[in-house]
Design a protein around this motif. Structure first.
Motif, PDB file in Angstrom:
ATOM      1  N   ALA A   1     -97.234 -32.582  16.418  1.00  0.00           N
ATOM      2  CA  ALA A   1     -96.212 -33.624  16.564  1.00  0.00           C
ATOM      3  C   ALA A   1     -96.539 -34.828  15.687  1.00  0.00           C
ATOM      4  CB  ALA A   1     -96.097 -34.045  18.027  1.00  0.00           C
ATOM      5  N   LEU A   2     -97.807 -35.238  15.664  1.00  0.00           N
ATOM      6  CA  LEU A   2     -98.200 -36.372  14.823  1.00  0.00           C
ATOM      7  C   LEU A   2     -97.999 -36.058  13.345  1.00  0.00           C
ATOM      8  CD1 LEU A   2    -101.434 -37.543  16.679  1.00  0.00           C
ATOM      9  CD2 LEU A   2     -99.244 -38.746  16.562  1.00  0.00           C
ATOM     10  N   ASN A   3     -98.317 -34.833  12.939  1.00  0.00           N
ATOM     11  CA  ASN A   3     -98.142 -34.458  11.531  1.00  0.00           C
ATOM     12  C   ASN A   3     -96.681 -34.380  11.132  1.00  0.00           C
ATOM     13  OD1 ASN A   3    -100.837 -34.383  10.719  1.00  0.00           O
ATOM     14  ND2 ASN A   3    -101.107 -32.342  11.559  1.00  0.00           N
ATOM     15  N   LEU A   4     -95.814 -33.982  12.065  1.00  0.00           N
ATOM     16  CA  LEU A   4     -94.379 -33.985  11.775  1.00  0.00           C
ATOM     17  C   LEU A   4     -93.880 -35.407  11.569  1.00  0.00           C
ATOM     18  CD1 LEU A   4     -93.092 -31.243  14.233  1.00  0.00           C
ATOM     19  CD2 LEU A   4     -93.174 -31.113  11.737  1.00  0.00           C
ATOM     20  N   ALA A   5     -94.479 -36.356  12.274  1.00  0.00           N
ATOM     21  CA  ALA A   5     -94.077 -37.766  12.151  1.00  0.00           C
ATOM     22  C   ALA A   5     -94.732 -38.455  10.963  1.00  0.00           C
ATOM     23  CB  ALA A   5     -94.429 -38.516  13.434  1.00  0.00           C
ATOM     24  N   LEU A   6     -95.878 -37.936  10.518  1.00  0.00           N
ATOM     25  CA  LEU A   6     -96.625 -38.559   9.428  1.00  0.00           C
ATOM     26  C   LEU A   6     -95.790 -38.579   8.162  1.00  0.00           C
ATOM     27  CD1 LEU A   6     -99.421 -39.793   8.974  1.00  0.00           C
ATOM     28  CD2 LEU A   6    -100.191 -37.547   8.204  1.00  0.00           C
ATOM     29  N   ASP A   7     -95.723 -39.714   7.529  1.00  0.00           N
ATOM     30  CA  ASP A   7     -94.955 -39.965   6.301  1.00  0.00           C
ATOM     31  C   ASP A   7     -93.451 -39.997   6.535  1.00  0.00           C
ATOM     32  OD1 ASP A   7     -97.228 -40.205   4.678  1.00  0.00           O
ATOM     33  OD2 ASP A   7     -97.292 -38.042   4.344  1.00  0.00           O
ATOM     34  N   ARG A   8     -92.985 -39.574   7.696  1.00  0.00           N
ATOM     35  CA  ARG A   8     -91.557 -39.682   8.017  1.00  0.00           C
ATOM     36  C   ARG A   8     -91.311 -40.976   8.791  1.00  0.00           C
ATOM     37  NH1 ARG A   8     -92.798 -34.286   8.407  1.00  0.00           N
ATOM     38  NH2 ARG A   8     -91.472 -32.862   7.249  1.00  0.00           N
ATOM     39  N   ILE A   9     -92.047 -41.138   9.890  1.00  0.00           N
ATOM     40  CA  ILE A   9     -91.911 -42.369  10.664  1.00  0.00           C
ATOM     41  C   ILE A   9     -93.249 -43.083  10.836  1.00  0.00           C
ATOM     42  CG2 ILE A   9     -89.836 -41.658  11.892  1.00  0.00           C
ATOM     43  CD1 ILE A   9     -91.580 -41.034  14.319  1.00  0.00           C
TER      44      ILE A   9
END
Length: 181
Positions: A65-73
């Motif tokens: 979940a953190l990696n999906l958010a990384l650089d996106r939000i």
């Protein structure tokens, strides 16, 4: 050897919104718009069992979940001070202790070294972590009511808190087509 016959392509199922009649879809949307996480606590017996289970699966879910958010939000450059630091998230009522770190490839599970303390420990209940993620609760409110605890490097704790506060959640909802609250 003969080649396997190709299977026919199945039609894609319609999105759930298409399956619901307009009035029902609107009522569900209104209820979700005003949804609040109810007060609850994970039962003690379940937490006792969870504490004895391997912590790797929930840690992998968190880092995904953190990696999906990384650089996106979550801006990577802002989080740079977390690189190589041992972070720990404790879900108090569920008996979970999730150890992770930020590396060049993103967030990953961290194997705690014997006797070593994490650089930052963030503790709360399942309900409070969910409320934080849904932006129902402010980190400061939870912190000052002692429902969210941070131990260790206070600079890292402030960085995490300020990064979460800086995320433009309404813009993200609009980008995802979820509308603002």
């Amino acid at each position: 050897m003969s080649a396997l016959p190709s299977l026919p392509r199945l039609p894609r199922p319609p999105l759930p919104a298409v399956l619901l009649p307009g009035g029902l879809r609107r009522r569900i949307g209104e209820r979700l718009e005003n949804f609040r996480v109810p007060d609850f606590t994970v039962p003690a017996r379940l937490a006792k069992v969870a504490a004895h289970l391997p912590q790797q699966p929930p840690t992998l879910a968190l880092t995904l979940a953190l990696n999906l958010a990384l650089d996106r939000i979550l801006p990577r450059d802002t989080l740079a001070p977390l690189t190589g630091r041992h972070l720990q998230m404790r879900v108090l009522d569920a008996g979970l202790t999730l150890d992770f770190t930020l590396g060049d490839g993103g967030f990953r599970r961290a194997a705690p070294a014997a006797g070593a303390r994490p650089d930052l420990v963030i503790s709360a209940t399942t309900r409070d972590f969910i409320a934080l993620a849904l932006r129902e609760e402010d980190p400061d409110t939870l912190f000052f009511s002692r429902r969210l605890r941070m131990e260790g490097d206070t600079e890292l704790g402030l960085l995490v808190k300020n990064t979460l506060d800086a995320v433009d959640w309404d813009a993200l909802k609009a980008k995802l087509g979820l509308g603002g609250r």
